[in-house]
Write an enzyme that holds these catalytic residues in place. Structure first.
Site, PDB file in Angstrom:
ATOM      1  CD  GLU A 161     -18.947  78.916 -23.092  1.00 44.78           C
ATOM      2  OE1 GLU A 161     -18.142  77.987 -23.518  1.00 44.78           O
ATOM      3  OE2 GLU A 161     -18.298  80.442 -22.154  1.00 44.78           O
ATOM      4  CD  GLU A 268     -20.018  83.930 -18.646  1.00 47.12           C
ATOM      5  OE1 GLU A 268     -18.398  83.903 -18.564  1.00 47.12           O
ATOM      6  OE2 GLU A 268     -20.498  83.213 -19.056  1.00 47.12           O
TER       7      GLU A 268
HETATM    8  O1  G3I Z   1     -14.201  74.129  -6.338  1.00 43.55           O
HETATM    9  C1  G3I Z   1     -13.056  72.907  -6.619  1.00 43.55           C
HETATM   10  C2  G3I Z   1     -11.886  73.157  -5.179  1.00 43.55           C
HETATM   11  O2  G3I Z   1     -12.643  72.130  -4.637  1.00 43.55           O
HETATM   12  C3  G3I Z   1     -10.625  72.142  -6.521  1.00 43.55           C
HETATM   13  O3  G3I Z   1      -9.802  71.954  -5.339  1.00 43.55           O
HETATM   14  C4  G3I Z   1     -10.006  72.940  -7.144  1.00 43.55           C
HETATM   15  C5  G3I Z   1      -9.059  72.276  -7.934  1.00 43.55           C
HETATM   16  O4  G3I Z   1      -9.417  71.444  -8.686  1.00 43.55           O
HETATM   17  O5  G3I Z   1     -10.847  72.886  -8.180  1.00 43.55           O
HETATM   18  C6  G3I Z   1     -11.988  74.079  -7.825  1.00 43.55           C
HETATM   19  O6  G3I Z   1     -13.215  73.935  -8.845  1.00 43.55           O
HETATM   20  C7  G3I Z   1     -12.781  75.001  -9.460  1.00 43.55           C
HETATM   21  C8  G3I Z   1     -14.148  76.241  -9.759  1.00 43.55           C
HETATM   22  O7  G3I Z   1     -14.104  76.848 -10.659  1.00 43.55           O
HETATM   23  C9  G3I Z   1     -13.664  77.052  -8.622  1.00 43.55           C
HETATM   24  O8  G3I Z   1     -12.701  77.166  -8.425  1.00 43.55           O
HETATM   25  C10 G3I Z   1     -12.971  74.125 -11.142  1.00 43.55           C
HETATM   26  O9  G3I Z   1     -11.749  73.802 -10.822  1.00 43.55           O
HETATM   27  C11 G3I Z   1     -12.238  75.452 -12.084  1.00 43.55           C
HETATM   28  O10 G3I Z   1     -12.739  74.774 -13.324  1.00 43.55           O
HETATM   29  C12 G3I Z   1     -13.430  76.350 -12.104  1.00 43.55           C
HETATM   30  O11 G3I Z   1     -13.328  77.557 -13.156  1.00 43.55           O
HETATM   31  C13 G3I Z   1     -14.616  78.003 -13.132  1.00 43.55           C
HETATM   32  C14 G3I Z   1     -14.158  77.333 -14.950  1.00 43.55           C
HETATM   33  O12 G3I Z   1     -15.386  78.597 -15.340  1.00 43.55           O
HETATM   34  C15 G3I Z   1     -15.441  76.638 -14.782  1.00 43.55           C
HETATM   35  O13 G3I Z   1     -16.533  76.319 -14.094  1.00 43.55           O
HETATM   36  C16 G3I Z   1     -13.668  79.977 -13.821  1.00 43.55           C
HETATM   37  O14 G3I Z   1     -14.386  80.000 -12.465  1.00 43.55           O
HETATM   38  C17 G3I Z   1     -15.233  80.072 -14.200  1.00 43.55           C
HETATM   39  O15 G3I Z   1     -15.049  81.586 -14.326  1.00 43.55           O
HETATM   40  C18 G3I Z   1     -15.114  79.928 -15.869  1.00 43.55           C
HETATM   41  O16 G3I Z   1     -16.340  80.973 -16.001  1.00 43.55           O
HETATM   42  C19 G3I Z   1     -17.067  80.685 -17.549  1.00 43.55           C
HETATM   43  C20 G3I Z   1     -18.297  80.690 -17.509  1.00 43.55           C
HETATM   44  O17 G3I Z   1     -19.185  79.945 -16.545  1.00 43.55           O
HETATM   45  C21 G3I Z   1     -18.455  80.546 -18.832  1.00 43.55           C
HETATM   46  N1  G3I Z   1     -17.839  81.224 -19.682  1.00 43.55           N
HETATM   47  C22 G3I Z   1     -16.485  81.258 -19.577  1.00 43.55           C
HETATM   48  C23 G3I Z   1     -16.151  81.488 -18.250  1.00 43.55           C
HETATM   49  C24 G3I Z   1     -14.546  81.695 -18.432  1.00 43.55           C
HETATM   50  O18 G3I Z   1     -14.026  79.887 -18.486  1.00 43.55           O
END
Ligand code: G3I
Length: 369
Positions: A161, A268
């Site tokens: 991005e 995605e």
């Molecule tokens: O694993 C931790 C956990 O230990 C913790 O307790 C919890 C609460 O903070 O967070 C958990 O991590 C989360 C992770 O997903 C795993 O579930 C993160 O907070 C959360 O921000 C993360 O969200 C992901 C996001 O990207 C950020 O990485 C989403 O699942 C994922 O679908 C999203 O994917 C992105 C692509 O990488 C890029 N394109 C857009 C897409 C959607 O935003």
């Protein structure tokens, strides 16, 4: 739902929709079981799924995953936020678990994502502006992550991005502050190439179908990077699309992106029910629109030359896992963007995906349109 005061137009819309949907059986849930062949068997290219390591231990999930998919992307566990500890050490428990599962089940893994504006770990923030130290950490991070899986991860989203959400130019990022808006991208790809020459290096972006102006900015960036000799091997179009995407948008996007002659990864894919403030359409109507959108989208992609079709990755397995249900910016708990419902059942959109994939495979050169 809080009954907001509706304008006259919205009230008329509500009455009309309730009337119409009454004909269709308001909220009609067409529960006729849908069966599809294993999706990965329908096309010559990998069909991927985004996963979280914690979900892989569930036998039902694993069975559904292994039946339909031949490639995995870590939905979150191969990104900086998961890997870079506050003191700069690299942590790989989640990533290693996904790698072990993939190896055990002979699945290909797509690495996602080394550098992203949304992740600015503390270890980097502390060195922001201190060019030598920041550079050393940046280079060693890329070397550490890609080096750990050298020869085992055949493709990576090196930069995720880089274009502004509104499509006007490149994002202002911490990475750009330290290396320049194109410089951080060039450097990431150069270090990635040195670290694992066997890996295909992708640049990954969203809304390339929905926003032609963003696609133009992306293409201008690509031209500038390729002119500088940046070792980009492929384009990832995330394809977080929705049921209201204009007809022909995908076809136009693939035509433009294919002009670089590089493999394209639909990286995605999901098809949300859209983001209308007031949406009076029945679930049944939205599911039908979603299936139509999927058919158009996949047929447009599958019409590309085989060498330009890297893979199609669906951004999750069950609707209940979809990021779009919990997206902090615009959560929709009722959305159904993926191919399997919470119980692992296929849906109209799944059948549309299978038919659009398989349709091409069954085509002969004589009847290829
Ligand atoms: O694993 C931790 C956990 O230990 C913790 O307790 C919890 C609460 O903070 O967070 C958990 O991590 C989360 C992770 O997903 C795993 O579930 C993160 O907070 C959360 O921000 C993360 O969200 C992901 C996001 O990207 C950020 O990485 C989403 O699942 C994922 O679908 C999203 O994917 C992105 C692509 O990488 C890029 N394109 C857009 C897409 C959607 O935003």
């Amino acid at each position: 739902m809080k009954l907001a005061t509706l304008s006259r137009r919205e009230s008329l819309g509500a009455i009309l929709a309730l009337g119409l949907s009454g004909c269709e059986g308001y909220g009609a849930q067409d529960d006729t079981p849908i069966t599809v062949p294993p999706l990965k068997s329908l096309a010559s290219l990998p069909i991927g799924c985004a996963v979280m390591s914690a979900k892989l231990a569930d036998p039902t999930t694993s069975t559904l995953l292994l039946k339909n998919f031949s490639q995995l992307t870590a939905e979150a566990e191969m990104k900086m936020a998961a890997i870079v500890a506050p003191d700069g050490r690299l942590r790989f428990s989640g990533a290693d678990a996904i790698m072990a599962y993939a190896q055990q089940n002979k699945l290909r893994v797509h690495g996602h994502a080394l550098v992203w504006h949304k992740h600015e770990p503390e270890a980097f923030l502390r060195l922001d502006g201190n060019k030598p130290a920041f550079t050393a950490l940046y280079d060693n991070y890329i070397r550490g992550v890609m080096g750990r899986y050298r020869g085992r991860i055949p493709s990576w989203d090196v930069v995720n991005e880089p274009v502004n959400g509104d499509g006007l130019g490149l994002r202002a990022t911490m990475w750009g502050r330290n290396f320049g808006d194109l410089g951080y991208i060039e450097r990431a790809f150069q270090i990635a190439r040195e670290t694992d020459p066997s890996a295909k290096l992708f640049i990954n972006e969203y809304d390339l179908e929905l926003k032609p102006e963003k696609r133009l900015a992306f293409m201008q960036m690509m031209e500038a990077l390729l002119k500088k000799g940046t070792p980009i091997d492929g384009i990832g179009t995330q394809s977080h699309i929705n049921i209201d995407m204009p007809k022909g948008a995908a076809k136009a996007a693939f035509k433009d992106l294919a002009s670089f002659g590089l493999p394209i990864h639909v990286s995605e894919l999901d098809i949300s029910f859209g983001h209308r403030r007031f949406d009076w359409r029945s679930v049944k109507t939205k599911r039908a629109l979603q299936a139509e959108q999927m058919t158009d989208f996949v047929q447009a992609f599958m019409a590309l030359p085989e060498k330009l079709r890297y893979a199609i990755t669906i951004w999750g397995l069950y609707d209940s896992d979809s990021f779009w249900r919990v997206n902090p910016e615009d959560p929709n708990p009722d959305d159904e963007p993926l191919l399997f419902d919470g119980a692992g059942r296929a849906k109209p959109v799944t059948a549309a995906f299978a038919n659009a994939l398989g349709g091409i495979k069954s085509m002969t050169p004589a009847n290829a349109g």
